[in-house]
Design a protein around this motif. Structure first.
Motif, mmCIF file in Angstrom:
data_model
loop_
_atom_site.group_PDB
_atom_site.id
_atom_site.type_symbol
_atom_site.label_atom_id
_atom_site.label_comp_id
_atom_site.label_asym_id
_atom_site.label_seq_id
_atom_site.Cartn_x
_atom_site.Cartn_y
_atom_site.Cartn_z
ATOM 1 N N GLY A 44 -2.893 9.253 12.072
ATOM 2 C CA GLY A 44 -1.557 9.583 11.591
ATOM 3 C C GLY A 44 -0.753 10.383 12.600
ATOM 4 O O GLY A 44 0.484 10.386 12.560
ATOM 5 N N ILE A 52 -1.180 9.019 6.343
ATOM 6 C CA ILE A 52 0.194 9.426 6.084
ATOM 7 C C ILE A 52 0.320 10.946 6.150
ATOM 8 O O ILE A 52 1.303 11.484 6.664
ATOM 9 C CB ILE A 52 0.658 8.911 4.713
ATOM 10 C CG1 ILE A 52 0.586 7.371 4.668
ATOM 11 C CG2 ILE A 52 2.068 9.368 4.406
ATOM 12 C CD1 ILE A 52 1.412 6.678 5.733
ATOM 13 N N MET A 55 7.444 6.790 7.336
ATOM 14 C CA MET A 55 6.054 6.497 7.009
ATOM 15 C C MET A 55 5.647 7.086 5.670
ATOM 16 O O MET A 55 4.765 6.554 4.992
ATOM 17 C CB MET A 55 5.137 6.998 8.123
ATOM 18 C CG MET A 55 5.268 6.210 9.410
ATOM 19 S SD MET A 55 4.077 6.720 10.660
ATOM 20 C CE MET A 55 2.566 6.137 9.903
ATOM 21 N N LEU A 56 6.295 8.186 5.274
ATOM 22 C CA LEU A 56 6.015 8.747 3.958
ATOM 23 C C LEU A 56 6.429 7.767 2.868
ATOM 24 O O LEU A 56 5.721 7.573 1.871
ATOM 25 C CB LEU A 56 6.751 10.078 3.788
ATOM 26 C CG LEU A 56 6.427 10.891 2.536
ATOM 27 C CD1 LEU A 56 4.955 11.277 2.502
ATOM 28 C CD2 LEU A 56 7.302 12.144 2.479
ATOM 29 N N GLY A 60 11.679 2.729 5.423
ATOM 30 C CA GLY A 60 10.324 2.750 4.882
ATOM 31 C C GLY A 60 10.041 1.550 4.007
ATOM 32 O O GLY A 60 8.980 0.926 4.081
ATOM 33 N N ALA A 104 7.469 -1.520 5.020
ATOM 34 C CA ALA A 104 6.284 -1.622 4.164
ATOM 35 C C ALA A 104 6.048 -3.028 3.640
ATOM 36 O O ALA A 104 4.959 -3.320 3.141
ATOM 37 C CB ALA A 104 6.412 -0.657 2.983
ATOM 38 N N SER A 157 4.184 4.740 2.861
ATOM 39 C CA SER A 157 2.851 4.995 2.307
ATOM 40 C C SER A 157 2.645 4.382 0.932
ATOM 41 O O SER A 157 1.519 4.299 0.454
ATOM 42 C CB SER A 157 2.590 6.502 2.218
ATOM 43 O OG SER A 157 3.462 7.122 1.276
ATOM 44 N N ALA A 204 -5.657 5.940 3.333
ATOM 45 C CA ALA A 204 -4.246 5.815 3.684
ATOM 46 C C ALA A 204 -3.530 7.155 3.540
ATOM 47 O O ALA A 204 -2.650 7.495 4.339
ATOM 48 C CB ALA A 204 -3.585 4.767 2.795
ATOM 49 N N ALA A 219 0.601 12.069 9.676
ATOM 50 C CA ALA A 219 1.900 11.731 10.267
ATOM 51 C C ALA A 219 2.973 12.756 9.939
ATOM 52 O O ALA A 219 3.913 12.960 10.720
ATOM 53 C CB ALA A 219 2.340 10.347 9.801
ATOM 54 N N GLN A 220 2.849 13.423 8.800
ATOM 55 C CA GLN A 220 3.883 14.380 8.401
ATOM 56 C C GLN A 220 3.907 15.634 9.270
ATOM 57 O O GLN A 220 4.887 16.375 9.259
ATOM 58 C CB GLN A 220 3.691 14.758 6.922
ATOM 59 C CG GLN A 220 3.781 13.585 5.963
ATOM 60 C CD GLN A 220 4.940 12.655 6.267
ATOM 61 O OE1 GLN A 220 6.091 13.070 6.250
ATOM 62 N NE2 GLN A 220 4.639 11.390 6.544
ATOM 63 N N ALA A 237 8.216 9.824 10.825
ATOM 64 C CA ALA A 237 7.269 10.401 9.873
ATOM 65 C C ALA A 237 7.785 10.281 8.441
ATOM 66 O O ALA A 237 7.025 9.970 7.521
ATOM 67 C CB ALA A 237 7.014 11.864 10.221
#
Length: 400
Positions: free
Chosen positions: A323, A264, A137-138, A13, A17, A141, A260, A267-268, A134
């Motif tokens: 997401g 996110i 991506m958390l 992540g 990022a 974020s 955003a 996505a979870q 996922a």
């Protein structure tokens, strides 16, 4: 096992990022940069397009290289170049110089952006890959949540140039994370096989075979058009909300962060929904809702509705759908290409970012200070993506 999974998610992540941080952090400073450099907004927006173009072009190289030499060496090279490009941007004295230096920075940023996807494929497939994507991506974020706010504060209290020094420090931190916390996921046997079998001709043949895979291309472009719609938002939103609707840079940062959060947050739910309903059903449903919302927003804009709260609310719902779309399409596209994960990830990233760069150019070319070109581009991406999702993607098995 859970601790290893979490560590991998945090590390990936952070690395994934860094490039988006370099995008989001300077968005609130667009008007200030334009005034300071004596340029118009369009010239500064082109620095965003040049960054995307560099990322799109260079992924085609980083992917095969990472298959041959491992995942970590190209990340080291890319982050070093990212740091150099960031320092160069801080000394830019014209919009043209900023465009060139952002291109250099983009060449560096793209290494960690493309290779992290290949690492996820090295480690997992199916819904476990979706779960790692996922969770990654958390962590990822932090970029859209904190970067615009950090950029607006640095611009307000110091200078927009300090943003690029901050990005150089972030790149240095990424180097440390990659060196000490990132495992090498490309096995020695896989690297030796790649070294022994792949000259330039073989790499070209691999790319050509991927370009003939309609399922792969369909997934790439459905996800890519979803990304492109967000790129259209990146290109136009700061000027629309700050100059047109009169928000302060800090208020704009909060608007950007909430959209955003929607992305996110969506996505979870990916891994759960993929297990329950099947990945492709999730993609088709989510992209359909996205297309409906963005088309409705376009109709309202054409009808004369010019309200910042309406724009924000409709995009909040739409980006929540993305997401679900973008991570799922990435997992599905790479699922059958584990032996060439770096190459497949590179082609996917190149095609998607070229699509995004094209959309950015269109938004800039038709930008008139109102939301119209941005909204039209987002709706166009949605309608094209939903058409692809229902015509090119065939129903496959659900993940166990």
């Amino acid at each position: 096992m859970k601790s290893v999974f979490l560590r991998n998610a945090i590390v990936l992540g952070i690395l994934s990022a860094i490039g988006p941080f370099a995008i989001d952090m300077y968005l609130p400073a667009f008007p200030t940069i334009a005034r300071d450099l004596g340029a118009d907004i369009g010239a500064v927006q082109m620095s965003l397009m040049s960054f995307f173009l560099a990322v799109a072009m260079c992924q085609i190289l980083y992917g095969p290289i990472s298959d041959r030499v491992g995942r970590k060496p190209p990340i080291y090279f890319g982050l070093t170049l990212f740091i150099i490009g960031g320092i160069g941007c801080s000394f830019a004295t014209s919009a043209e110089a900023l465009v060139v230096l952002r291109f250099v920075q983009g060449i560096g940023a793209c290494a960690s952006m493309v290779i992290t996807r290949a690492i996820i494929r090295d480690l997992h497939t199916g819904h476990e890959a979706a779960r790692l994507m996922a969770t990654t991506m958390l962590v990822f974020s932090i970029s859209p949540l904190l970067a615009p706010l950090a950029g607006s504060l640095l611009t307000e209290f110091f200078s927009w140039r300090v943003i690029f020094w901050a990005l150089a420090l972030i790149g240095l931190g990424g180097l440390a994370v990659a060196a000490f916390l990132l495992p090498e996921t490309r096995t020695v046997e896989a690297r030796q096989a790649s070294m022994g079998q792949r000259g330039v001709g073989q790499v070209a043949r691999t790319y050509f075979s991927l370009l003939k895979d309609w399922r792969f291309l369909g997934l790439v472009f459905v996800g890519g058009l979803g990304q492109a719609s967000f790129f259209a938002y990146l290109a136009g939103s700061s000027v629309v909300f700050i100059e047109h609707f009169g928000l302060s840079p800090s208020a704009y940062s909060l608007v950007f962060a909430t959209n955003a959060i929607a992305f996110i947050g969506g996505a979870q739910f990916n891994s759960f929904l993929m297990r329950r309903f099947g990945a492709e059903r999730v993609v088709r449903t989510a992209i359909t809702i996205f297309a409906v919302l963005t088309t409705l927003l376009l109709i309202m804009t054409l009808a004369g509705v010019d309200n910042g709260f309406v724009l924000w609310g409709m995009l909040f719902g739409a980006f929540g759908c993305l997401g679900l779309v973008i991570p799922s399409t990435a997992v599905l596209a790479l699922e059958a290409h584990g032996a060439n994960a770096g190459t497949a990830s590179a082609l996917m990233g190149t095609l998607q970012l070229c699509t995004g760069a094209t959309v950015i150019v269109l938004v800039i070319a038709f930008f008139d200070g109102t939301p119209m070109s941005m909204v039209a581009a987002i709706a166009g991406c949605g309608l094209t993506a939903v058409t692809l999702s229902w015509t090119l993607l065939k129903r496959r098995r659900s993940y166990p």
